[in-house]
Each structure stands twice: as structure tokens, then as C-alpha cells.
Scaffold this active site. Structure first.
Site, PDB file in Angstrom:
ATOM      1  N   ILE A  13      10.629  20.406  50.586  1.00 37.97           N
ATOM      2  CA  ILE A  13       9.221  20.332  50.160  1.00 37.97           C
ATOM      3  C   ILE A  13       8.622  21.729  50.047  1.00 37.97           C
ATOM      4  CG2 ILE A  13       6.987  19.268  50.606  1.00 37.97           C
ATOM      5  CD1 ILE A  13       8.445  17.237  52.403  1.00 37.97           C
ATOM      6  N   THR A 121       3.643  14.682  59.316  1.00 38.10           N
ATOM      7  CA  THR A 121       4.266  13.448  58.825  1.00 38.10           C
ATOM      8  C   THR A 121       3.498  12.223  59.307  1.00 38.10           C
ATOM      9  OG1 THR A 121       6.241  12.090  59.131  1.00 38.10           O
ATOM     10  CG2 THR A 121       5.799  13.677  60.844  1.00 38.10           C
ATOM     11  N   ASP A 122       3.640  11.127  58.563  1.00 36.49           N
ATOM     12  CA  ASP A 122       3.030   9.866  59.015  1.00 36.49           C
ATOM     13  C   ASP A 122       3.747   9.300  60.249  1.00 36.49           C
ATOM     14  OD1 ASP A 122       5.396   9.125  57.757  1.00 36.49           O
ATOM     15  OD2 ASP A 122       4.477   7.631  56.424  1.00 36.49           O
ATOM     16  N   GLU A 123       4.943   9.835  60.541  1.00 36.94           N
ATOM     17  CA  GLU A 123       5.705   9.295  61.681  1.00 36.94           C
ATOM     18  C   GLU A 123       5.026   9.544  63.025  1.00 36.94           C
ATOM     19  OE1 GLU A 123       9.839  10.025  61.877  1.00 36.94           O
ATOM     20  OE2 GLU A 123      10.128   9.838  59.736  1.00 36.94           O
ATOM     21  N   TYR A 148      12.259  13.683  66.836  1.00 37.41           N
ATOM     22  CA  TYR A 148      11.639  14.393  65.700  1.00 37.41           C
ATOM     23  C   TYR A 148      10.144  14.129  65.641  1.00 37.41           C
ATOM     24  CZ  TYR A 148       9.854  14.905  60.940  1.00 37.41           C
ATOM     25  OH  TYR A 148       9.057  15.214  59.858  1.00 37.41           O
ATOM     26  N   LYS A 152       6.804  16.580  66.138  1.00 36.59           N
ATOM     27  CA  LYS A 152       5.788  16.776  65.104  1.00 36.59           C
ATOM     28  C   LYS A 152       4.403  16.411  65.653  1.00 36.59           C
ATOM     29  CE  LYS A 152       6.148  17.928  61.382  1.00 36.59           C
ATOM     30  NZ  LYS A 152       6.189  19.288  60.733  1.00 36.59           N
TER      31      LYS A 152
HETATM   32  P1  NAD Z   1      13.828  20.482  55.166  1.00 39.27           P
HETATM   33  O1  NAD Z   1      14.674  20.152  56.349  1.00 39.27           O
HETATM   34  O2  NAD Z   1      14.338  20.215  53.799  1.00 39.27           O
HETATM   35  O3  NAD Z   1      13.449  22.040  55.216  1.00 39.27           O
HETATM   36  C1  NAD Z   1      13.073  22.690  56.392  1.00 39.27           C
HETATM   37  C2  NAD Z   1      13.095  24.204  56.125  1.00 39.27           C
HETATM   38  O4  NAD Z   1      12.664  24.870  57.324  1.00 39.27           O
HETATM   39  C3  NAD Z   1      14.502  24.733  55.803  1.00 39.27           C
HETATM   40  O5  NAD Z   1      14.451  25.623  54.707  1.00 39.27           O
HETATM   41  C4  NAD Z   1      14.913  25.465  57.074  1.00 39.27           C
HETATM   42  O6  NAD Z   1      15.804  26.547  56.847  1.00 39.27           O
HETATM   43  C5  NAD Z   1      13.567  25.932  57.618  1.00 39.27           C
HETATM   44  N1  NAD Z   1      13.579  26.153  59.066  1.00 39.27           N
HETATM   45  C6  NAD Z   1      14.032  25.301  60.026  1.00 39.27           C
HETATM   46  N2  NAD Z   1      13.896  25.850  61.248  1.00 39.27           N
HETATM   47  C7  NAD Z   1      13.315  27.079  61.054  1.00 39.27           C
HETATM   48  C8  NAD Z   1      12.905  28.121  61.927  1.00 39.27           C
HETATM   49  N3  NAD Z   1      13.058  28.029  63.259  1.00 39.27           N
HETATM   50  N4  NAD Z   1      12.327  29.213  61.394  1.00 39.27           N
HETATM   51  C9  NAD Z   1      12.169  29.331  60.040  1.00 39.27           C
HETATM   52  N5  NAD Z   1      12.552  28.384  59.171  1.00 39.27           N
HETATM   53  C10 NAD Z   1      13.119  27.261  59.671  1.00 39.27           C
HETATM   54  O7  NAD Z   1      12.455  19.766  55.435  1.00 39.27           O
HETATM   55  P2  NAD Z   1      11.455  19.036  54.408  1.00 39.27           P
HETATM   56  O8  NAD Z   1      11.907  17.652  54.195  1.00 39.27           O
HETATM   57  O9  NAD Z   1      11.215  19.927  53.253  1.00 39.27           O
HETATM   58  O10 NAD Z   1      10.131  18.979  55.308  1.00 39.27           O
HETATM   59  C11 NAD Z   1       9.211  20.066  55.310  1.00 39.27           C
HETATM   60  C12 NAD Z   1       8.030  19.721  56.185  1.00 39.27           C
HETATM   61  O11 NAD Z   1       7.409  18.538  55.716  1.00 39.27           O
HETATM   62  C13 NAD Z   1       8.404  19.436  57.653  1.00 39.27           C
HETATM   63  O12 NAD Z   1       7.396  19.988  58.466  1.00 39.27           O
HETATM   64  C14 NAD Z   1       8.420  17.928  57.738  1.00 39.27           C
HETATM   65  O13 NAD Z   1       8.109  17.502  59.046  1.00 39.27           O
HETATM   66  C15 NAD Z   1       7.311  17.575  56.768  1.00 39.27           C
HETATM   67  N6  NAD Z   1       7.395  16.249  56.119  1.00 39.27           N
HETATM   68  C16 NAD Z   1       8.546  15.862  55.476  1.00 39.27           C
HETATM   69  C17 NAD Z   1       8.573  14.648  54.801  1.00 39.27           C
HETATM   70  C18 NAD Z   1       9.816  14.183  54.060  1.00 39.27           C
HETATM   71  O14 NAD Z   1       9.823  13.087  53.540  1.00 39.27           O
HETATM   72  N7  NAD Z   1      10.875  14.984  53.952  1.00 39.27           N
HETATM   73  C19 NAD Z   1       7.434  13.834  54.793  1.00 39.27           C
HETATM   74  C20 NAD Z   1       6.282  14.254  55.472  1.00 39.27           C
HETATM   75  C21 NAD Z   1       6.268  15.467  56.104  1.00 39.27           C
HETATM   76  O1  DAU Z   2       7.718   9.429  56.781  1.00 39.02           O
HETATM   77  C1  DAU Z   2       7.921  10.803  56.639  1.00 39.02           C
HETATM   78  C2  DAU Z   2       9.300  11.174  57.145  1.00 39.02           C
HETATM   79  O2  DAU Z   2      10.230  10.687  56.181  1.00 39.02           O
HETATM   80  C3  DAU Z   2       9.477  12.676  57.354  1.00 39.02           C
HETATM   81  O3  DAU Z   2       8.636  13.084  58.406  1.00 39.02           O
HETATM   82  C4  DAU Z   2      10.928  13.041  57.680  1.00 39.02           C
HETATM   83  O4  DAU Z   2      11.071  14.439  57.737  1.00 39.02           O
HETATM   84  C5  DAU Z   2      11.812  12.467  56.606  1.00 39.02           C
HETATM   85  O5  DAU Z   2      13.178  12.710  56.941  1.00 39.02           O
HETATM   86  C6  DAU Z   2      11.584  10.970  56.453  1.00 39.02           C
HETATM   87  O6  DAU Z   2      12.013  10.257  57.639  1.00 39.02           O
HETATM   88  P1  DAU Z   2      12.866   8.886  57.560  1.00 39.02           P
HETATM   89  O7  DAU Z   2      13.612   8.758  58.821  1.00 39.02           O
HETATM   90  O8  DAU Z   2      11.993   7.779  57.097  1.00 39.02           O
HETATM   91  O9  DAU Z   2      13.829   9.288  56.325  1.00 39.02           O
HETATM   92  P2  DAU Z   2      15.396   9.073  56.051  1.00 39.02           P
HETATM   93  O10 DAU Z   2      15.638   9.561  54.675  1.00 39.02           O
HETATM   94  O11 DAU Z   2      16.236   9.613  57.142  1.00 39.02           O
HETATM   95  O12 DAU Z   2      15.543   7.473  56.074  1.00 39.02           O
HETATM   96  C7  DAU Z   2      14.731   6.656  55.241  1.00 39.02           C
HETATM   97  C8  DAU Z   2      15.050   5.207  55.612  1.00 39.02           C
HETATM   98  O13 DAU Z   2      16.396   4.897  55.193  1.00 39.02           O
HETATM   99  C9  DAU Z   2      15.028   4.916  57.108  1.00 39.02           C
HETATM  100  O14 DAU Z   2      14.522   3.602  57.307  1.00 39.02           O
HETATM  101  C10 DAU Z   2      16.490   4.998  57.531  1.00 39.02           C
HETATM  102  C11 DAU Z   2      17.212   4.481  56.306  1.00 39.02           C
HETATM  103  N1  DAU Z   2      18.562   5.047  56.046  1.00 39.02           N
HETATM  104  C12 DAU Z   2      18.744   6.397  56.094  1.00 39.02           C
HETATM  105  C13 DAU Z   2      19.972   6.942  55.789  1.00 39.02           C
HETATM  106  C14 DAU Z   2      20.193   8.448  55.844  1.00 39.02           C
HETATM  107  C15 DAU Z   2      19.599   4.194  55.658  1.00 39.02           C
HETATM  108  O15 DAU Z   2      19.441   2.957  55.607  1.00 39.02           O
HETATM  109  N2  DAU Z   2      20.815   4.732  55.344  1.00 39.02           N
HETATM  110  C16 DAU Z   2      21.051   6.082  55.382  1.00 39.02           C
HETATM  111  O16 DAU Z   2      22.177   6.514  55.083  1.00 39.02           O
END
Ligand code: NAD
Ligand code: DAU
Length: 332
Positions: A13, A121-123, A148, A152
């Protein structure tokens, strides 16, 4: 605002947000990223060198952080350990980055009186029943389930404490599940797409009934920019796009779009403490800031995401074996 420090800008992101800033603003951008397994410099390829500076480092390195925060007008904090399954296997890095790292940034932002936006995150709100008519709002009580989401939640509460006790000029956004290009293949959607591309069967946890509220990553970025530019200091904003779908529904769509039989997947052990359902009420963001998601057609967004992974095999193929080795080791 002339310069922004983006932490975690080489992640999924964060890198999308950097592309968004380049396209929609004139600000200079510094990315601070440790390039963990989840960071990839190729996600920032092609961006103009005169607007973007990349610094490899840890957000808990107080000296490094202090210099970078002093040199920026605002900090947008994405860096985190982000994957629930990893947090169940090895929680320590989550405490280090998500709690100590956020604390380190907050101290510098306070010292230099910098605008701070915290990505969350909404989590943090826990989960909802499948038949609950309600959705999360900005006043839903915190009730995180996994290591996790607990870290957060801790980071959100630190931001709130720094606002109230020290007058930090900050905002927080809590977003639902993002999808789109350049997402690490450990996550649900790209794991299944890359499994199919590799000739392996997709893996569904439990019975696949769990519901996630999908939002396109570009909509997350536009929401964060709106909050950074126009959000009220001290406020939290929820980001979503009315994208509730069960995992089995999402997988069925992937299989159909990739010309696979509808039963071509395996059911695997459920995630411990698996949150049942997330759902976001984003009324506040709409009413206060006039924001709305642009990507309302989930199937079109998913098709484009599949196409991105198909066309960018070099980007993900090097991490596929390690990712699947980890999943095998935890029975998934
Ligand atoms: P990601 O795992 O793809 O990226 C995380 C980045 O942070 C990586 O580039 C990593 O190298 C860097 N990083 C990790 N530890 C670090 C440290 N100690 N110092 C500096 N850099 C570091 O994560 P993402 O999915 O892009 O999520 C980004 C943010 O958005 C997070 O805060 C996550 O909680 C939040 N978020 C994610 C989702 C989702 O669906 N992926 C949804 C809601 C919120
Ligand atoms: O809601 C926001 C969150 O969404 C973020 O804060 C997190 O960083 C992000 O990773 C994500 O969390 P989830 O745990 O919801 O995402 P994930 O992609 O790991 O899994 C999505 C759903 O799919 C969850 O119900 C678990 C399920 N799953 C996941 C994997 C990897 C499967 O059924 N099979 C799989 O192989």
C-alpha cells in the site's frame, strides 16, 4: 506541505501511495523502508528521481528517524509487519515494528511538531457475526484478536495518547482489506492467483465462510491523501468501499476469471482465532471530506489484478517457494 516522509513505502500500500502522491501532488517524497521480506524496491520503479529519495532503514532507529522527520513537513506511517499468519507463528517482529517503531516515529514527530498520519486497520475492532446488520464505525470499541491486530491497536492507542498528552497534530485511518497490483503473494488474493498461474491448487481456510470487505488499493491511497490534506486533526476515519464478500465467493470469481473448474481448490486447516467478518461504515469520510471510492466494480478490479500477476511473474516468482514452504510448515 512541500515534503512528506512515507514509512513502509516499498510495501504494497505504501508504494501505491507514493505513486499516487507523484501523480496527484507536487510534494517531494522520502521513503523510509527496511526492505524486509515484504518490501520491494521494484514497486517504486519508474518514479522521478528528482521527487523521490529512498532511505533503507528501520523505523525504530531513533537517530535515523529523527533526521528524516526533521526534514519533512508531514509523516505518513505505513511501515508494519502486516500478515496475521506470520504473527501467529512469530509475534516478536510485530511488537518491534508496529509498537516500538510507531513509538519512535511519534517521539520525533512530537519533538519537531510535524503533521502525522497513522495507517491502521479495521482489525483493531475485532470481528462481527455473519448475520450482524451492523458495520464498524469510528466509535466501535477496540477488541483485536491476533498478535498482528493487537499490535496495530496498540499503535493506534499510542497515536491517540501522543495527540492528547503532547498535542501531536495527527489523524488515523482504519481501512479494510486491500487488493490490487504489487501485493505480497502471502496474502489471500495473490496467493490464489499465483497458485493457479503455477499450476497449484488454491487453499481456502476452514469452510471459506469468513467475510472480508474489499477495497482497491488506489482507493485507499486517495482516501489517505484526502485525510492528510483536509482531515480534522485528532480524528479517526474509517476507509471502505462496500465490498463485503465471503472468501469462497472471492475464490469462485478468481477461478472463473482464470478458466479453472469451480471445485479446483483445497480446504485447509482454519486460522487460529480467525476473525469471522469485517465490514466498514465509511459515512464519516464521505460526509466530512467528500471522498468516495472510484473502483466500485470488484470483478473488473480482480480481473486487472490477475492480469498484473500474469504479466509480472518476475516480480513474484522469487518469493513463491519460500511463501509456500512457510504455509506448508503451518499446515496451510
Ligand atoms: P506490506 O507488508 O506489504 O508492507 C510493509 C512495508 O513495511 C514493507 O515494505 C516493509 O519492508 C516495511 N517495514 C516492515 N518493518 C519495517 C521496519 N521496522 N522499518 C521500516 N520499514 C519496515 O504491508 P501493506 O499490506 O502494504 O500494509 C501497509 C500498512 O497498511 C500497514 O500498516 C497495515 O497494517 C495497513 N493496512 C493494510 C491493509 C491490507 O489489506 N493489506 C488494510 C488496512 C491497513
Ligand atoms: O482488514 C484489514 C487487514 O486485511 C489488514 O490489516 C492486514 O494487513 C491484511 O493482511 C488483511 O488481513 P486478513 O487476515 O484479512 O488478510 P489475508 O489476505 O491474510 O486473508 C484474507 C482472508 O482469506 C482471511 O479470512 C483468511 C483467508 N485465507 C487467507 C490465505 C492466505 C484463506 O482462506 N486462504 C489463504 O491461503
Amino acid at each position: 506541505m512541500r515534503s512528506v516522509l512515507v514509512t513502509g513505502g516499498a510495501g504494497f500500500i505504501g508504494s501505491n501511495f507514493v505513486h499516487h502522491l507523484v501523480a496527484h501532488t507536487d510534494v517531494d517524497i522520502t521513503v523510509l523502508d527496511a526492505l524486509t521480506y515484504a518490501g520491494d524496491l521494484r514497486s517504486l520503479a519508474g518514479l522521478p528521481g528528482n521527487r523521490l529519495t529512498f532511505v533503507r532503514g528501520d523505523i525504530s532507529d531513533a537517530e535515523l528517524v529523527d533526521g528524516l522527520v526533521a526534514g519533512a513537513d508531514a509523516v505518513v506511517h505505513f511501515a508494519a509487519e502486516s500478515h496475521n499468519d506470520n504473527s501467529l507463528a512469530e509475534p516478536r517482529p510485530f511488537l518491534h515494528t508496529n509498537i516500538v517503531g510507531t513509538y519512535t516515529l511519534l517521539e520525533s514527530a512530537r519533538r519537531h511538531d510535524r503533521r502525522f498520519h497513522h495507517i491502521s486497520t479495521d482489525e483493531v475492532y475485532g470481528d462481527l457475526e455473519l448475520d450482524d446488520p451492523g458495520r464498524f464505525t469510528e466509535t466501535t470499541p477496540y477488541n483485536p484478536s491476533s498478535p498482528y491486530s493487537a499490535t496495530k491497536a496498540a499503535s493506534d492507542l499510542l497515536v491517540r495518547a501522543w495527540m492528547r498528552s503532547f498535542g501531536l497534530r495527527a489523524t488515523i485511518s482504519n481501512c479494510s482489506n486491500n487488493y490490487g497490483p504489487r501485493q505480497h503473494i502471502e496474502k489471500f488474493i495473490p496467493r490464489q492467483i499465483t497458485n493457479v498461474l503455477r499450476g497449484s491448487r488454491p487453499k481456502l481456510y476452514g469452510q471459506g465462510r469468513n467475510v472480508r470487505d474489499w477495497v482497491h488499493v488506489e482507493d485507499h491511497s486517495s482516501a489517505v491523501l484526502a485525510i492528510l490534506e483536509r482531515g480534522r486533526i485528532g480524528e479517526t476515519y474509517l476507509v471502505g468501499a462496500d465490498g463485503e464478500r465471503s472468501n469462497v465467493e472471492v475464490l469462485a470469481t478468481i477461478l472463473r476469471l482464470m478458466d479453472q473448474p469451480s471445485d479446483a481448490y483445497d480446504l485447509v486447516t482454519d486460522r487460529a482465532g480467525h476473525d469471522l467478518r469485517y465490514a466498514i461504515d465509511w459515512t464519516k469520510l464521505r460526509e466530512e471530506l467528500g471522498w468516495a471510492p472510484a473502483h466500485r466494480d470488484f470483478e473488473a478490479g480482480l480481473a486487472a489484478t490477475i492480469e498484473w500477476y500474469r504479466s509480472n511473474e518476475d516480480w513474484w516468482t522469487g518469493s513463491k517457494d519460500a511463501t509456500e514452504d512457510f504455509y506448508r510448515s503451518v499446515g496451510k
